[in-house]
Design a protein around this motif. Structure first.
Motif: not given
Ligand code: SF4
Length: 235
Positions: A47-49, A102-105, A109-113, A115-117, A119-121, A192-194
């Protein structure tokens, strides 16, 4: 207001990337190993915040297909969140019933690499990616023991296998972003990100925040997503 806050958070994200690259370089030079890499996506089932500012930046850059995928994920959350009683239950439900970000391509790979938050970085894995997506309630006691014994306790946020110091840095930067939002709006939002991205895209939560606390609360209540496991509003 948002342009300024987004510029500041982008600087924080760039700093996070530099600090974590330096950390990885030191750790690997000493014989350690970080398993994160393009397409491994294990942590994208968590769960990404994120901060409201990062959500506003992401919402402004999504394609129609990505916005639709976010909407679908939020609808799943809306249906499943009702009976959830505590944070453990929320995380379990998210992992078992909501699925990957939902932003996973499609290529994993991350679909918004870019811009990823934060918390992901900030999440660096000292174990193979299967441990990032594992449901520990399904793991045998023996396997769990072996996992715990294999952790490098000098660097992880025990009993997890993620690097503690980068997570702490990410949390500090998120707090800074929230304080900056509070300076401008009188309150901050985290969650929650989404859900946050969806509220910006479909309900204009970014504009409501700029109009003040009352307008933001009204907007969140109108959306029906005012759940403490999904959104935290702080003064
Ligand atoms: S890195 Fe973060 S924003 Fe990108 S797909 Fe994974 S959980 Fe989503």
């Amino acid at each position: 207001m948002w342009t300024e806050l987004i510029d500041e958070v982008r600087q924080q994200q760039a700093a996070m990337d530099m600090l974590s690259a330096a950390w990885i370089s030191d750790y690997t030079a000493g014989g350690g190993r970080i398993h994160c890499g393009r397409g491994c996506r294990g942590c994208c089932s968590l769960a990404v915040s994120t901060t409201m500012t990062e959500a506003v930046a992401i919402a402004g850059a999504l394609s129609e297909a990505q916005a639709e995928a976010v909407w679908q994920q939020v609808e799943r959350l809306r249906k499943k969140i009702g009976p959830v009683q505590d944070i453990k239950g929320y995380l379990r439900m998210h992992r078992q019933e909501i699925g990957f970000c939902s932003l996973l391509a499609e290529d994993g790979a991350c679909g918004i690499y870019s811009l990823r938050p934060l918390s992901c970085r900030a999440l660096l894995s000292t174990k193979e990616s299967r441990w990032c997506g594992v449901d520990f309630s399904q793991v045998s006691a023996e396997e769990k023991r072996a996992f715990v014994e294999s952790l490098d306790r000098s660097v992880v946020s025990f009993p997890l296998h993620y690097v503690a110091s980068t997570q702490e840095m990410g949390q500090e930067m998120e707090s800074r972003a929230s304080r900056r939002m509070a300076d401008c709006c009188g309150f901050s939002l985290y969650g929650s990100l989404p859900v946050l991205v969806h509220l910006v895209l479909e309900y204009g939560l970014d504009r409501a925040c700029a109009d003040g606390h009352g307008a933001a609360v009204k907007c969140i209540e109108w959306s029906g997503l005012n759940n403490p496991f999904l959104l935290h509003l702080e003064f």
